[in-house]
Design a protein around this motif. Structure first.
Motif, PDB file in Angstrom:
ATOM      1  N   LEU A   4      -3.545   6.588  -5.994  1.00 56.15           N
ATOM      2  CA  LEU A   4      -1.788   7.041  -6.852  1.00 56.15           C
ATOM      3  C   LEU A   4      -1.504   6.502  -7.267  1.00 56.15           C
ATOM      4  N   LEU A   5      -2.410   6.285  -8.125  1.00 60.04           N
ATOM      5  CA  LEU A   5      -1.841   6.028  -9.619  1.00 60.04           C
ATOM      6  C   LEU A   5      -2.915   7.440 -10.185  1.00 60.04           C
ATOM      7  N   THR A   6      -3.244   8.523 -10.190  1.00 59.53           N
ATOM      8  CA  THR A   6      -4.320   9.909 -10.101  1.00 59.53           C
ATOM      9  C   THR A   6      -2.750  10.646 -10.253  1.00 59.53           C
ATOM     10  N   PHE A   7      -2.201  10.379  -8.200  1.00 59.45           N
ATOM     11  CA  PHE A   7      -0.853  11.201  -7.939  1.00 59.45           C
ATOM     12  C   PHE A   7       0.038  11.486  -8.416  1.00 59.45           C
ATOM     13  N   ALA A  54       4.851   5.349  -5.163  1.00 60.49           N
ATOM     14  CA  ALA A  54       3.520   5.235  -5.396  1.00 60.49           C
ATOM     15  C   ALA A  54       3.228   3.852  -3.760  1.00 60.49           C
ATOM     16  N   CYS A  55       4.024   2.685  -4.015  1.00 62.89           N
ATOM     17  CA  CYS A  55       4.319   1.985  -3.558  1.00 62.89           C
ATOM     18  C   CYS A  55       5.228   2.166  -2.049  1.00 62.89           C
ATOM     19  N   LEU A  85       8.135  15.356  -8.606  1.00 68.56           N
ATOM     20  CA  LEU A  85       8.126  14.796  -7.222  1.00 68.56           C
ATOM     21  C   LEU A  85       7.968  15.893  -6.396  1.00 68.56           C
ATOM     22  N   TRP A  86       9.278  16.755  -5.838  1.00 65.68           N
ATOM     23  CA  TRP A  86       8.804  17.888  -6.036  1.00 65.68           C
ATOM     24  C   TRP A  86       7.009  18.062  -5.458  1.00 65.68           C
ATOM     25  N   GLU A 128       2.774  18.876  -1.283  1.00 69.27           N
ATOM     26  CA  GLU A 128       1.581  18.193  -1.209  1.00 69.27           C
ATOM     27  C   GLU A 128       1.516  17.313  -0.240  1.00 69.27           C
ATOM     28  N   LEU A 129       2.178  16.308  -0.280  1.00 67.35           N
ATOM     29  CA  LEU A 129       2.150  14.799   1.447  1.00 67.35           C
ATOM     30  C   LEU A 129       1.858  15.711   2.592  1.00 67.35           C
TER      31      LEU A 129
END
Length: 579
Positions: free
Chosen positions: A124-127, A152-153, A179-180, A185-186
């Motif tokens: 998540l930190l990389t993402f 991330a949270c 953000l987009w 990706e998700l």
């Protein structure tokens, strides 16, 4: 990989609140599928947040059926919360905890521990590109970084359904693009994503949209389908015969016009069906103007579907007095303006001038120094070096007489939520020295100009965001200032309310008021006479909207938008600094 099989099913969904005559959600039936980003669009008070809270199990519907991934949000809430991620509109993390401490807290709540937690944090930190900021307090993050941390949270535990309530409010174009990218990706991995937004250009990034108004579903489908219905009805008018601000006030009152905005050197109009262009020019008393066809945007279709924007001139303009002052007078000036926090330089020798009756916009990414510059110029922060001059007076040492000529509207709602609308109006008019009949007259004028009369006895906390912002602007104008500082005045409000605000602002400028404004809405930058782009504490570009666009025009982008211009100027600056 998430299996793309989850759906949200709504059948005859209703939500009524006792204090409201109309339902917040009215007979809503639809199906949302995983693997795509579905946009939830609508004006202020349309029911977007109510719907998201019902889906998250935080609010009980009055009637109808709701199923999220086959689960009832109320009776099966425990099971739902194991697969659901919800990011609220307001920043919901702990500002006095660091990035890693917030992640750790949410991992505990989600039951993510041991090696699984370490892998999730690394991913998540990389993402979100927050690896460098793990020990920074959340309250010290820029707006874009806060939203990335919130995302991330929310993604801890790998939810299969993601509900995002206006995640990009107050976020600059570069951070919004990031953000987009993350959210798409998700979605590509099979996640079901519902994204609520007041930025209508974001609707065009969604595969499907739900467009709500007053709780009713007006459109459900591919956004481009709605936009195509405006083909041939959006035009640009270029003329030197009259100022664009005055022309806009005239144009929106005409029966052929559904909406109008300023776009650099052009007036951009959306025409009603069957509009006569020759009659339009005749009604505007334009004889040498050009009408140029321009492609429609989703926002044009959105406002057309709602029946158009304002169709009358600014009432506020009628109650304000014209300012008798030299038009070329320098009203606001930054001279070598510098602000340091310890070893960190937030602003580095910033210079610019703002003339009487000019709208000067400060743009910049989150954390670039834009807000610091703004706060020093209106006397809310003391420079480390240099001068912030207003009417030739240094606010650090100047008298209160100059401050009495300033009006200020903060980015965050700064009025008293436990007071009524009328009490706030009375309190702030009293601060500015109004008493007796003069105070009562000014309160009545502002109440009428901003249509606040039905709300006078309501507590301010109970107002919609649009009316909170109207009240904040009314309070800032009680003493008829001739210099107005507006810090993201329309952040989070819907397009129709934004147009109302800018109609008032343009009218005030025509009366001689000088405006300095910050904004993340790139269409609002088009209203400015000149723009200063702040990046890494410096002004890296300054000029008219059209002049800045010209700087980044290329064969690949022959007609750049303001957002493309913003991003390109920053990338060009980074490329030069890297050489």
């Amino acid at each position: 990989m998430i299996k793309p099989t989850h759906v949200i099913e709504l059948e005859s969904l209703q939500k009524h609140f006792p204090a409201r005559d109309t339902p917040a959600i009215a007979d809503l039936t639809t199906v949302l599928r995983s693997g795509v980003v579905t946009g939830l669009i609508g004006p202020d008070g349309a029911g977007k947040t109510t719907l998201i809270r019902i889906l998250a199990g935080l609010m009980t519907p009055t009637s109808g059926k709701v199923q999220v991934a086959g689960l009832d949000p109320i009776t099966q809430d425990r099971r739902l919360h194991t697969i659901l991620g919800y990011m609220p509109q307001k920043f919901g993390l702990y500002e006095d905890l660091t990035v890693i401490e917030n992640l750790t807290l949410y991992a505990e709540l989600r039951g993510v521990r041991g090696e699984r937690r370490k892998q999730a944090f690394d991913r998540l930190l990389t993402f979100t590109d927050l690896t460098r900021f793990t020990h920074r307090m959340a309250g010290k993050l820029s707006g874009g970084m806060k939203q990335k941390l919130g995302l991330a949270c929310t993604l801890l535990g790998q939810p299969q359904v993601l509900l995002l309530d206006e995640p990009s409010v107050g976020v600059d174009p570069i951070s919004r693009t990031e953000l987009w990218r993350m959210v798409h990706e998700l979605a590509d991995s099979g996640m079901l994503i519902l994204w609520s937004t007041s930025y209508l250009d974001e609707a065009e990034r969604c595969s499907d949209i739900l467009l709500l108004n007053e709780g009713k579903l007006l459109f459900n489908g591919v956004p481009q389908t709605l936009t195509q219905g405006m083909a041939g009805r959006t035009v640009l008018i270029e003329t030197q015969e009259i100022s664009h601000r005055a022309l806009l006030q005239q144009a929106i009152c005409l029966p052929d016009v559904g909406d109008g905005v300023i776009q650099g050197k052009y007036l951009r109009l959306s025409l009603k069906k069957g509009a006569d262009r020759h009659r339009l020019l005749r009604d505007l008393n334009l004889f040498a103007a050009k009408i140029i066809d321009t492609p429609p945007r989703f926002e044009d279709a959105f406002i057309d579907l709602l029946g158009g924007s304002m169709d009358s001139k600014s009432v506020l303009t009628e109650v304000l007095s014209a300012i008798d002052a030299p038009p070329d007078e320098t009203v606001i000036e930054a001279r070598e303006l510098t602000k340091k926090y310890g070893s960190f330089t937030a602003n580095d020798r910033v210079n610019f001038r703002v003339r009487r009756g000019e709208i000067f916009g400060l743009l910049g990414p989150n954390g670039a120094g834009k807000s610091t510059t703004f706060k020093m110029m209106c006397g809310l922060q003391v420079p480390s070096a240099g001068q912030a001059l207003v009417l030739g007076t240094d606010l650090k040492t100047g008298s209160g007489n100059v401050r009495q000529r300033l009006g200020y509207m903060a980015q965050k709602f700064a009025l008293y939520g436990n007071l009524t609308v009328a009490q706030n109006l009375k309190f702030f008019s009293g601060i500015y020295g109004l008493r007796g009949q003069k105070q009562r007259d000014k309160m009545a004028e502002m109440t009428g100009a901003f249509n606040l009369h039905p709300l006078l006895n309501q507590k301010t906390d109970s107002l919609s965001l649009g009316y909170k912002q109207r009240l904040a602007l009314a309070c800032a104008l009680m003493h008829e200032p001739d210099i107005l500082f507006l810090d993201e005045p329309t952040s989070g409000v819907d397009p129709i309310t934004r147009r109302e605000f800018w109609l008032h602002i343009n009218g005030m400028v025509d009366k001689g008021v000088t405006v300095m404004v910050t904004t993340h809405f790139m269409e609002e930058a088009e209203y400015c006479d000149r723009i200063g782009l702040v990046y890494r504490g410096k002004i890296i570009a300054i000029g008219t909207p059209d002049a800045l666009k010209h700087q980044v025009t290329s064969e690949q982008t022959p007609d750049p938008t303001m957002e493309q211009t913003f991003i390109a100027l920053i990338k060009n600056y980074d490329a030069k600094e890297a050489q």
